[in-house]
Scaffold this motif. Sequence first.
Motif, PDB file in Angstrom:
ATOM      1  N   LYS A 166      51.573  30.960  37.463  1.00  0.00           N
ATOM      2  CA  LYS A 166      52.455  30.248  36.534  1.00  0.00           C
ATOM      3  C   LYS A 166      52.643  28.794  36.960  1.00  0.00           C
ATOM      4  O   LYS A 166      52.730  28.478  38.146  1.00  0.00           O
ATOM      5  N   LEU A 167      52.716  27.915  35.967  1.00  0.00           N
ATOM      6  CA  LEU A 167      53.007  26.501  36.201  1.00  0.00           C
ATOM      7  C   LEU A 167      54.258  26.157  35.401  1.00  0.00           C
ATOM      8  O   LEU A 167      54.211  26.003  34.182  1.00  0.00           O
ATOM      9  N   ALA A 168      55.399  26.083  36.093  1.00  0.00           N
ATOM     10  CA  ALA A 168      56.678  25.828  35.423  1.00  0.00           C
ATOM     11  C   ALA A 168      56.796  24.355  35.059  1.00  0.00           C
ATOM     12  O   ALA A 168      56.621  23.477  35.904  1.00  0.00           O
ATOM     13  N   CYS A 169      57.082  24.074  33.787  1.00  0.00           N
ATOM     14  CA  CYS A 169      57.222  22.707  33.290  1.00  0.00           C
ATOM     15  C   CYS A 169      58.587  22.545  32.620  1.00  0.00           C
ATOM     16  O   CYS A 169      59.067  23.453  31.943  1.00  0.00           O
ATOM     17  N   SER A 170      59.184  21.370  32.817  1.00  0.00           N
ATOM     18  CA  SER A 170      60.435  21.079  32.130  1.00  0.00           C
ATOM     19  C   SER A 170      60.146  20.802  30.658  1.00  0.00           C
ATOM     20  O   SER A 170      59.001  20.499  30.276  1.00  0.00           O
ATOM     21  N   LEU A 171      61.169  20.884  29.826  1.00  0.00           N
ATOM     22  CA  LEU A 171      60.992  20.596  28.407  1.00  0.00           C
ATOM     23  C   LEU A 171      60.600  19.135  28.202  1.00  0.00           C
ATOM     24  O   LEU A 171      59.849  18.800  27.278  1.00  0.00           O
ATOM     25  N   GLU A 172      61.085  18.261  29.087  1.00  0.00           N
ATOM     26  CA  GLU A 172      60.695  16.847  29.010  1.00  0.00           C
ATOM     27  C   GLU A 172      59.192  16.681  29.230  1.00  0.00           C
ATOM     28  O   GLU A 172      58.528  15.887  28.553  1.00  0.00           O
ATOM     29  N   GLN A 232      29.883  36.595  47.682  1.00  0.00           N
ATOM     30  CA  GLN A 232      30.606  37.064  46.505  1.00  0.00           C
ATOM     31  C   GLN A 232      30.984  35.867  45.637  1.00  0.00           C
ATOM     32  O   GLN A 232      31.455  34.845  46.145  1.00  0.00           O
ATOM     33  N   PRO A 233      30.784  35.955  44.328  1.00  0.00           N
ATOM     34  CA  PRO A 233      31.107  34.813  43.467  1.00  0.00           C
ATOM     35  C   PRO A 233      32.614  34.572  43.413  1.00  0.00           C
ATOM     36  O   PRO A 233      33.399  35.522  43.433  1.00  0.00           O
ATOM     37  N   PRO A 234      33.036  33.321  43.361  1.00  0.00           N
ATOM     38  CA  PRO A 234      34.469  33.025  43.286  1.00  0.00           C
ATOM     39  C   PRO A 234      35.022  33.289  41.889  1.00  0.00           C
ATOM     40  O   PRO A 234      34.310  33.151  40.894  1.00  0.00           O
ATOM     41  N   ALA A 235      36.278  33.661  41.838  1.00  0.00           N
ATOM     42  CA  ALA A 235      36.944  33.870  40.545  1.00  0.00           C
ATOM     43  C   ALA A 235      37.367  32.529  39.960  1.00  0.00           C
ATOM     44  O   ALA A 235      37.442  31.514  40.663  1.00  0.00           O
ATOM     45  N   ASP A 236      37.629  32.524  38.662  1.00  0.00           N
ATOM     46  CA  ASP A 236      38.223  31.352  38.023  1.00  0.00           C
ATOM     47  C   ASP A 236      39.713  31.316  38.362  1.00  0.00           C
ATOM     48  O   ASP A 236      40.356  32.356  38.509  1.00  0.00           O
ATOM     49  N   LEU A 237      40.243  30.123  38.479  1.00  0.00           N
ATOM     50  CA  LEU A 237      41.673  29.937  38.741  1.00  0.00           C
ATOM     51  C   LEU A 237      42.330  29.492  37.439  1.00  0.00           C
ATOM     52  O   LEU A 237      41.901  28.501  36.826  1.00  0.00           O
ATOM     53  N   VAL A 238      43.347  30.221  36.998  1.00  0.00           N
ATOM     54  CA  VAL A 238      43.985  29.952  35.708  1.00  0.00           C
ATOM     55  C   VAL A 238      45.469  29.665  35.919  1.00  0.00           C
ATOM     56  O   VAL A 238      46.180  30.474  36.520  1.00  0.00           O
ATOM     57  N   PHE A 239      45.927  28.522  35.432  1.00  0.00           N
ATOM     58  CA  PHE A 239      47.352  28.190  35.455  1.00  0.00           C
ATOM     59  C   PHE A 239      47.922  28.444  34.057  1.00  0.00           C
ATOM     60  O   PHE A 239      47.378  27.968  33.056  1.00  0.00           O
ATOM     61  N   VAL A 240      49.024  29.197  34.018  1.00  0.00           N
ATOM     62  CA  VAL A 240      49.662  29.557  32.756  1.00  0.00           C
ATOM     63  C   VAL A 240      50.979  28.792  32.640  1.00  0.00           C
ATOM     64  O   VAL A 240      51.850  28.896  33.507  1.00  0.00           O
ATOM     65  N   ILE A 241      51.096  27.991  31.586  1.00  0.00           N
ATOM     66  CA  ILE A 241      52.284  27.161  31.401  1.00  0.00           C
ATOM     67  C   ILE A 241      53.515  28.021  31.162  1.00  0.00           C
ATOM     68  O   ILE A 241      53.509  28.941  30.339  1.00  0.00           O
ATOM     69  N   ASP A 242      54.576  27.735  31.919  1.00  0.00           N
ATOM     70  CA  ASP A 242      55.874  28.375  31.723  1.00  0.00           C
ATOM     71  C   ASP A 242      56.888  27.280  31.431  1.00  0.00           C
ATOM     72  O   ASP A 242      56.738  26.145  31.896  1.00  0.00           O
ATOM     73  N   GLU A 243      57.904  27.600  30.656  1.00  0.00           N
ATOM     74  CA  GLU A 243      58.883  26.597  30.224  1.00  0.00           C
ATOM     75  C   GLU A 243      60.223  26.820  30.912  1.00  0.00           C
ATOM     76  O   GLU A 243      60.799  27.895  30.818  1.00  0.00           O
ATOM     77  N   LYS A 244      60.711  25.793  31.615  1.00  0.00           N
ATOM     78  CA  LYS A 244      62.014  25.883  32.263  1.00  0.00           C
ATOM     79  C   LYS A 244      63.125  25.779  31.220  1.00  0.00           C
ATOM     80  O   LYS A 244      62.994  25.049  30.230  1.00  0.00           O
TER      81      LYS A 244
END
Length: 346
Positions: A166-172, A232-244
């Motif tokens: 998760k990537l927590a972001c402010s509403l701003e 072993q092949p590396p996995a993809d890294l995924v950031f999911v936007i979260d809203e504070k």
Amino acid sequence: MGVDYYNILKVNRNASDEDLKKSYRRMAMKWHPDKNPSNKKEAEAKFKKISEAYEVLSDPQKRAVYDHYGEEGLKGVPPPGSGNSASFSNGDSNFHFNPRNAEDIFAEFFGSNPFGFASRSTRFQSDGGGMFGSTGGLDSMFRSYTDGTSAAPGGASKKPPPIESKLACSLEELYNGSTRKMKISRKVIDANGRAVEASEILTIEVKPGWKKGTKVTFPDKGSSDMANGQQQPPADLVFVIDEKPHELFRREGNDLVLHHRLSLAEALAGATVRVRTLDGRELAVPVGDVVCPGFELVLAKEGMPVVKQPGRRGNLRIKFDVRFPSKLSPDQRAALKQILSPTDLL
């Protein structure tokens, strides 16, 4: 040329990467077997063909081989009538076509299973489970992989599932956009075949209007390791936007909602509401109407940006709570009764 991948994806031969992505998204969603329960067998065949076409045309090397030699070139054999097997093989000795599972490709576009479909190892049973089962000779060479750590054709390990964070972001931040830098540490394989720790800074450009659940994918940025003497092949890294949560505003789609309290006198006689926006402006909003229960004031284009429609914004909706006095003196009651007589309110 055999199979016409361009026709399958409904694009021309000069199609850009973006054209291919748009067409694949549209057609894969249309023909996914879980979207077609009444004709699942036909949908499975079309879905696999669509994924096969995208797998080839989205990869510059595979696309070049296909454009030059056709479908036969992807199988590593000379096209019919070439009469020169040796020169063809030598010229393309470094090319190896290792296709992925159709639903692996699908998951890259749509994240986790949007229809709640079964595990990949149980998909497409009607033609033997192969991603390219409907193409005859290709089926023996290109097999779909099972879940977990099982090997793919040629002994290569299957790419692990994406790692989500998760990537927590402010509403701003979601209103104005922002640049976020994330430091990651992961294992990589050095020149000697050893797993070593490596650090890297990833940059995420948060676009104005992004919503909770938006995904940002960094391909192959997970850890890589050795197992049974094989990398072993590396996995993809995924950031999911979260809203504070915000202290004043609440987001509803592209709209912003603000609750504001008025005194009874302001609700009846009018007031001016001052609102500081998420980009730092101050709005003076006159309230001239009588504020009744459920009253809502809408300010057009003062809401969140709309990502796919530059220049467009949602609305700001101000909802009012009226603060009633806790007590009134006899004179105040009499004055109110006189002012607010039933005949005056009709």
